[in-house]
Enzyme design. Structure first.
Site, PDB file in Angstrom:
ATOM      1  N   ASP A 191       0.922  -1.019  -0.125  1.00 36.96           N
ATOM      2  CA  ASP A 191      -0.005   0.116  -0.108  1.00 36.96           C
ATOM      3  C   ASP A 191       0.872   1.251   0.146  1.00 36.96           C
ATOM      4  O   ASP A 191       1.938   1.297   0.374  1.00 36.96           O
ATOM      5  CB  ASP A 191      -0.906  -0.065   1.052  1.00 36.96           C
ATOM      6  CG  ASP A 191      -1.971   1.092   1.176  1.00 36.96           C
ATOM      7  OD1 ASP A 191      -2.439   1.330   0.014  1.00 36.96           O
ATOM      8  OD2 ASP A 191      -2.853   1.368   2.260  1.00 36.96           O
ATOM      9  N   HIS A 240       2.573   3.604  -9.133  1.00 37.36           N
ATOM     10  CA  HIS A 240       2.255   1.877  -9.371  1.00 37.36           C
ATOM     11  C   HIS A 240       3.484   1.473 -10.008  1.00 37.36           C
ATOM     12  O   HIS A 240       3.948   0.090  -9.844  1.00 37.36           O
ATOM     13  CB  HIS A 240       1.053   1.584 -10.121  1.00 37.36           C
ATOM     14  CG  HIS A 240      -0.247   2.213  -9.335  1.00 37.36           C
ATOM     15  ND1 HIS A 240      -0.347   1.876  -8.163  1.00 37.36           N
ATOM     16  CD2 HIS A 240      -1.286   3.144  -9.781  1.00 37.36           C
ATOM     17  CE1 HIS A 240      -1.616   2.332  -7.549  1.00 37.36           C
ATOM     18  NE2 HIS A 240      -2.047   3.105  -8.498  1.00 37.36           N
ATOM     19  N   LEU A 282      10.402 -20.678  -4.042  1.00 39.04           N
ATOM     20  CA  LEU A 282       9.455 -19.818  -3.552  1.00 39.04           C
ATOM     21  C   LEU A 282       8.050 -19.749  -3.969  1.00 39.04           C
ATOM     22  O   LEU A 282       7.972 -19.935  -5.296  1.00 39.04           O
ATOM     23  CB  LEU A 282       9.955 -18.307  -3.379  1.00 39.04           C
ATOM     24  CG  LEU A 282       8.997 -17.006  -3.012  1.00 39.04           C
ATOM     25  CD1 LEU A 282       8.942 -17.152  -1.565  1.00 39.04           C
ATOM     26  CD2 LEU A 282       9.379 -15.760  -3.557  1.00 39.04           C
TER      27      LEU A 282
END
Ligand code: IPE
Ligand code: IPE
Ligand code: MG
Length: 255
Positions: A28, A45, A139
């Site tokens: 965020d 972004h 991962l």
């Protein structure tokens, strides 16, 4: 990713002493990062994608088994169309540009969220990312896209209700475990640690069910500023926490 050593990426089941096996991140603050610099939100972004690349690499290096990232919420559709189109464009570019690197780094991509209402080309890219990396053992990168936790729980309820209606399930057989088994990624363990950047202290409809006993760490950095040191700081904070799971300290601390 390209510069990370695949051998440093541990198996999803591995965890060091007291290390979180599953870390989830609410990425965020992109817009505020940009506004602070007089830049358009889309630049925030774009820089957020760079922070994501750093974080995936760092998670692999730190031996985290599963990294879940909140990329786009069910409620983010309420943003202006131009911002939605910027975010969709970034997702497309991320998959097109980074999927090969992720695959070479042995990362296994999973996606949670509602897919049936997505633009077919986006749904196809998500499917392609999952299919290409399906057999990878490093991962696990869980991308929460068009994700809302209440909606996910409602989908699970619909599946169970359909089984009841078909006479295959008795209502009294519905347990917490059975509900969990109908969520979007039922095979993955709950997050040990949930990190939210930007200073906001809320879950915003992220993993409400799975967060029952997660440790929450709120980082006062905007997402584009997040890096390996910030991830290590959040993990250090997690390690200082005493997890009790409703029990007593001696029985509940550690994993
Ligand atoms: C996070 O940054 C990215 C998404 C929610 C898609 P924001 O866009 O929410 O940035 P702020 O919170 O407005 O600063
Ligand atoms: C949560 O951030 C969603 C993502 C990070 C994708 P928001 O910026 O949408 O959350 P609110 O609106 O501040 O609660
Ligand atoms: Mg926000």
């Amino acid at each position: 990713m390209s510069t990370s050593a695949p051998e440093a990426v541990l198996d999803a089941t591995a965890s060091g002493r007291g290390a979180p096996r599953h870390v989830a991140v609410i990425m965020d603050g992109n817009g505020r990062w940009a506004a602070q610099r007089g830049l358009p939100r889309r630049e925030g972004h774009r820089r957020g994608v760079e922070a994501l690349r750093r974080t995936v690499r760092a998670a692999g290096e730190l031996g985290i088994g599963i990294l879940t990232i909140f990329s786009f919420s069910s409620e983010n559709w309420s943003r202006p169309p131009s911002e939605i189109s910027d975010l969709m464009g970034l997702l497309r570019r991320f998959i097109r540009n980074d999927l090969v690197d992720l695959h070479e780094s042995n990362v296994k991509v999973r996606v949670i969220g509602e897919r049936s209402t997505l633009d077919p080309s986006i749904a196809g890219l998500l499917r392609e990312a999952e299919d290409l990396t399906r057999d990878n053992t490093g991962l696990v990168l869980v991308v929460a896209f068009n994700y809302g936790s209440r909606q996910e729980i409602a989908r699970a309820a619909q599946r169970l209700a359909a089984e009841v209606a078909a006479g295959r399930l008795a209502p009294e057989a519905i347990t917490a475990e059975l509900i969990a088994s109908r969520l979007d990624a039922p095979d993955l363990p709950d997050p040990d640690l949930i990190i939210r950047t930007s200073g906001e202290q809320r879950l915003s409809n992220f993993l409400l069910w799975q967060a029952a006993y997660s440790e929450l760490v709120f980082v006062p950095l905007y997402w584009p500023e997040f890096d390996q040191a910030a991830l290590e700081g959040a993990i250090a904070e997690y390690r200082r926490r005493e997890r009790r799971f409703g029990g007593l300290a001696a029985a509940g601390a550690g994993t």
